[in-house]
Scaffold this motif. Structure first.
Motif, PDB file in Angstrom:
ATOM      1  N   GLY A  13      56.170  46.893  57.644  1.00  0.00           N
ATOM      2  CA  GLY A  13      54.993  46.930  56.759  1.00  0.00           C
ATOM      3  C   GLY A  13      54.002  45.840  57.084  1.00  0.00           C
ATOM      4  N   GLY A  17      48.293  42.681  54.451  1.00  0.00           N
ATOM      5  CA  GLY A  17      48.990  41.826  53.499  1.00  0.00           C
ATOM      6  C   GLY A  17      49.847  40.752  54.150  1.00  0.00           C
ATOM      7  N   ARG A  39      53.601  52.388  58.775  1.00  0.00           N
ATOM      8  CA  ARG A  39      54.030  53.783  58.624  1.00  0.00           C
ATOM      9  C   ARG A  39      52.960  54.734  59.124  1.00  0.00           C
ATOM     10  N   ASN A  43      46.525  52.822  61.041  1.00  0.00           N
ATOM     11  CA  ASN A  43      46.444  51.527  60.341  1.00  0.00           C
ATOM     12  C   ASN A  43      47.064  50.418  61.183  1.00  0.00           C
ATOM     13  N   LEU A  63      56.757  52.662  62.068  1.00  0.00           N
ATOM     14  CA  LEU A  63      58.004  52.582  61.298  1.00  0.00           C
ATOM     15  C   LEU A  63      57.719  52.849  59.824  1.00  0.00           C
ATOM     16  N   ASP A  64      58.355  53.915  59.336  1.00  0.00           N
ATOM     17  CA  ASP A  64      58.367  54.198  57.892  1.00  0.00           C
ATOM     18  C   ASP A  64      59.806  54.009  57.453  1.00  0.00           C
ATOM     19  N   ILE A  65      60.044  53.018  56.596  1.00  0.00           N
ATOM     20  CA  ILE A  65      61.439  52.699  56.260  1.00  0.00           C
ATOM     21  C   ILE A  65      62.081  53.731  55.321  1.00  0.00           C
ATOM     22  N   ASN A  91      59.725  43.213  55.284  1.00  0.00           N
ATOM     23  CA  ASN A  91      58.620  42.877  54.382  1.00  0.00           C
ATOM     24  C   ASN A  91      58.090  44.096  53.622  1.00  0.00           C
ATOM     25  N   ALA A  92      58.219  45.292  54.194  1.00  0.00           N
ATOM     26  CA  ALA A  92      57.606  46.490  53.588  1.00  0.00           C
ATOM     27  C   ALA A  92      58.067  46.647  52.145  1.00  0.00           C
ATOM     28  N   THR A 114      61.978  52.963  48.556  1.00  0.00           N
ATOM     29  CA  THR A 114      61.356  52.108  49.579  1.00  0.00           C
ATOM     30  C   THR A 114      62.000  50.717  49.584  1.00  0.00           C
ATOM     31  N   TYR A 195      60.267  47.797  39.872  1.00  0.00           N
ATOM     32  CA  TYR A 195      60.050  46.816  40.947  1.00  0.00           C
ATOM     33  C   TYR A 195      61.083  45.695  40.825  1.00  0.00           C
ATOM     34  N   LYS A 199      64.051  44.591  43.472  1.00  0.00           N
ATOM     35  CA  LYS A 199      64.103  43.265  44.105  1.00  0.00           C
ATOM     36  C   LYS A 199      65.403  42.521  43.773  1.00  0.00           C
ATOM     37  N   CYS A 227      60.861  34.649  48.266  1.00  0.00           N
ATOM     38  CA  CYS A 227      59.643  35.028  47.536  1.00  0.00           C
ATOM     39  C   CYS A 227      58.468  34.386  48.267  1.00  0.00           C
ATOM     40  N   PRO A 228      57.429  35.168  48.561  1.00  0.00           N
ATOM     41  CA  PRO A 228      56.259  34.588  49.244  1.00  0.00           C
ATOM     42  C   PRO A 228      55.318  33.858  48.292  1.00  0.00           C
ATOM     43  N   VAL A 231      50.486  36.370  45.811  1.00  0.00           N
ATOM     44  CA  VAL A 231      49.571  36.434  46.957  1.00  0.00           C
ATOM     45  C   VAL A 231      48.456  37.470  46.739  1.00  0.00           C
ATOM     46  N   THR A 236      49.014  43.160  44.575  1.00  0.00           N
ATOM     47  CA  THR A 236      48.714  42.439  43.321  1.00  0.00           C
ATOM     48  C   THR A 236      47.283  42.751  42.837  1.00  0.00           C
TER      49      THR A 236
HETATM   50  N1  NAP Z   1      51.753  39.896  46.923  1.00  0.00           N
HETATM   51  C1  NAP Z   1      52.612  39.201  46.170  1.00  0.00           C
HETATM   52  O1  NAP Z   1      52.216  38.387  45.301  1.00  0.00           O
HETATM   53  C2  NAP Z   1      54.092  39.375  46.361  1.00  0.00           C
HETATM   54  C3  NAP Z   1      54.952  38.588  45.567  1.00  0.00           C
HETATM   55  C4  NAP Z   1      56.328  38.717  45.747  1.00  0.00           C
HETATM   56  C5  NAP Z   1      56.820  39.593  46.698  1.00  0.00           C
HETATM   57  N2  NAP Z   1      55.958  40.363  47.443  1.00  0.00           N
HETATM   58  C6  NAP Z   1      56.535  41.261  48.436  1.00  0.00           C
HETATM   59  O2  NAP Z   1      55.927  41.009  49.695  1.00  0.00           O
HETATM   60  C7  NAP Z   1      55.978  42.200  50.502  1.00  0.00           C
HETATM   61  C8  NAP Z   1      54.600  42.487  51.064  1.00  0.00           C
HETATM   62  O3  NAP Z   1      53.742  42.740  49.955  1.00  0.00           O
HETATM   63  P1  NAP Z   1      52.148  42.601  50.028  1.00  0.00           P
HETATM   64  O4  NAP Z   1      51.743  41.869  48.805  1.00  0.00           O
HETATM   65  O5  NAP Z   1      51.714  42.112  51.365  1.00  0.00           O
HETATM   66  O6  NAP Z   1      51.746  44.150  49.811  1.00  0.00           O
HETATM   67  P2  NAP Z   1      50.705  45.102  50.561  1.00  0.00           P
HETATM   68  O7  NAP Z   1      49.495  44.372  50.960  1.00  0.00           O
HETATM   69  O8  NAP Z   1      50.609  46.296  49.664  1.00  0.00           O
HETATM   70  O9  NAP Z   1      51.502  45.490  51.901  1.00  0.00           O
HETATM   71  C9  NAP Z   1      52.686  46.226  51.843  1.00  0.00           C
HETATM   72  C10 NAP Z   1      53.001  46.720  53.228  1.00  0.00           C
HETATM   73  O10 NAP Z   1      54.222  47.503  53.167  1.00  0.00           O
HETATM   74  C11 NAP Z   1      53.949  48.746  53.774  1.00  0.00           C
HETATM   75  N3  NAP Z   1      54.825  49.821  53.320  1.00  0.00           N
HETATM   76  C12 NAP Z   1      54.925  50.370  52.092  1.00  0.00           C
HETATM   77  N4  NAP Z   1      55.827  51.358  52.103  1.00  0.00           N
HETATM   78  C13 NAP Z   1      56.306  51.429  53.365  1.00  0.00           C
HETATM   79  C14 NAP Z   1      57.246  52.246  54.021  1.00  0.00           C
HETATM   80  N5  NAP Z   1      57.890  53.232  53.385  1.00  0.00           N
HETATM   81  N6  NAP Z   1      57.537  52.013  55.327  1.00  0.00           N
HETATM   82  C15 NAP Z   1      56.904  51.028  55.995  1.00  0.00           C
HETATM   83  N7  NAP Z   1      55.967  50.239  55.451  1.00  0.00           N
HETATM   84  C16 NAP Z   1      55.685  50.445  54.143  1.00  0.00           C
HETATM   85  C17 NAP Z   1      52.480  49.019  53.479  1.00  0.00           C
HETATM   86  O11 NAP Z   1      51.982  50.035  54.324  1.00  0.00           O
HETATM   87  P3  NAP Z   1      50.678  50.927  53.903  1.00  0.00           P
HETATM   88  O12 NAP Z   1      49.475  50.134  54.296  1.00  0.00           O
HETATM   89  O13 NAP Z   1      50.865  52.177  54.694  1.00  0.00           O
HETATM   90  O14 NAP Z   1      50.753  51.144  52.416  1.00  0.00           O
HETATM   91  C18 NAP Z   1      51.926  47.637  53.792  1.00  0.00           C
HETATM   92  O15 NAP Z   1      51.821  47.450  55.172  1.00  0.00           O
HETATM   93  C19 NAP Z   1      56.519  43.304  49.579  1.00  0.00           C
HETATM   94  O16 NAP Z   1      57.903  43.471  49.823  1.00  0.00           O
HETATM   95  C20 NAP Z   1      56.293  42.734  48.195  1.00  0.00           C
HETATM   96  O17 NAP Z   1      57.182  43.274  47.238  1.00  0.00           O
HETATM   97  C21 NAP Z   1      54.615  40.269  47.285  1.00  0.00           C
END
Ligand code: NAP
Length: 278
Positions: A13, A17, A39, A43, A63-65, A91-92, A114, A195, A199, A227-228, A231, A236
């Motif tokens: 993923g 992000g 996926r 993109n 890669l689609d997980i 990370n996805a 997912t 969610y 997690k 945990c990142p 972000v 978010t």
């Molecule tokens: N942002 C935060 O504050 C925060 C806090 C704690 C944890 N996290 C975790 O950090 C990770 C990244 O989140 P983010 O904030 O960067 O979110 P994001 O910007 O929405 O990015 C998520 C990424 O995961 C991909 N993805 C979703 N479903 C997928 C699948 N089935 N196979 C492969 N890729 C897939 C998305 O692809 P598409 O572009 O195709 O949708 C995108 O590239 C996640 O696990 C999230 O739970 C985030």
């Protein structure tokens, strides 16, 4: 070095992000090829072009997980091109918005498919490729802690059982989804957070994976959950306060842990510090 022994890192993923920033960081820090995955091919290719514009040159692979065939294809690609894997960042992930009107039972099934099952299936296919000194980072969330604290004592005792197995974790996640479907999730001790439950599963999965790897002959393979932070990403709705590069800091630190690190190892890590689930 022949290509089959060239070191390689893969981030799921990573077209946008935090995953995208992890690829950017690995391109700068890691001595080997970095695979950006998405996926949706277009993109992923767009993300590669943006990084090329910064003078960075990750490779791309689809890669689609949630798609077993897609996971198998990338496994085959890694095996034939590199003969192994040195860094895996899971990370996805997805999250429904708080305002989403999708029924909870559907949110539970789709989110777990997912975040939990997709991550676990990717690990199950790719772990046999991990070379000695490989590092695995499972991007979980502090939400796993918030959620675990809201669960029943009975569930909490299961989470902290030192003999917890992957079969136990899988059963907990299966029961969460089935109880979300029949409406009995509160009686079964879960709060209303798909969610969060997913997690909790990712964090517990990471603890068990380290125990499993410790009992194997391949040396010095480390798995940590992290945990990142909060972000600024699509997930978010851009309300997070950290930049994606700040969010990538702890995942990158864990991905780059030097050989024969004793700690963190099989932990949950936030802001580069070890925490507990409960
Ligand atoms: N942002 C935060 O504050 C925060 C806090 C704690 C944890 N996290 C975790 O950090 C990770 C990244 O989140 P983010 O904030 O960067 O979110 P994001 O910007 O929405 O990015 C998520 C990424 O995961 C991909 N993805 C979703 N479903 C997928 C699948 N089935 N196979 C492969 N890729 C897939 C998305 O692809 P598409 O572009 O195709 O949708 C995108 O590239 C996640 O696990 C999230 O739970 C985030």
């Amino acid at each position: 070095m022949s290509s089959s022994s060239r070191r390689v890192a893969l981030v799921t993923g990573s077209n946008k992000g935090i995953g995208y920033a992890i690829v950017r960081g690995l391109c700068k820090q890691f001595d080997g090829d970095v695979i950006l995955t998405a996926r949706t091919e277009s993109n992923g290719q767009d993300a590669i072009k943006r990084l090329n514009g910064e003078g960075l040159h990750p490779k791309f692979h689809q890669l689609d997980i949630t798609d077993k065939a897609s996971i198998d294809r990338i496994g085959q690609f890694l095996k034939s091109t590199y003969g192994g894997l040195d860094i895996l960042v899971n990370n996805a992930g997805i999250s429904y918005k708080a305002a989403a009107t999708t029924p909870f039972k559907e949110q539970a099934e789709v989110t777990l498919a997912t975040n939990f099952w997709g991550t676990l299936n990717a690990c199950n296919t790719l772990f046999p490729l991990l070379r000695p000194h490989a590092r695995v980072v499972n991007v979980s969330s502090m939400v796993s802690q918030f959620t675990a604290k809201k669960c029943s004592k009975e569930l909490q005792n299961k989470f902290t059982d030192p003999d917890l197995t992957m079969a136990n974790v899988e059963q907990l996640m299966t029961e969460f989804v089935s109880s979300a479907k029949d409406g009995s999730f509160r009686q079964k001790g879960w709060p209303e957070s798909a969610y969060g439950a997913s997690k909790v599963g990712v964090t517990l999965m990471s603890f068990v994976q380290q125990k499993q790897l410790n009992s194997e002959s391949r040396e010095d393979i480390i798995v940590n959950a992290c945990c990142p932070g909060y972000v600024d990403t699509d997930l978010t709705s851009h309300k997070g306060t950290k930049t994606i590069d700040e969010g990538a800091d702890t995942p990158l630190y864990l991905a780059m842990l030097p050989p024969n690190t004793n700690s963190p190892k099989g932990n949950f890590v936030s802001e580069r510090k070890i925490g507990t689930l409960l």
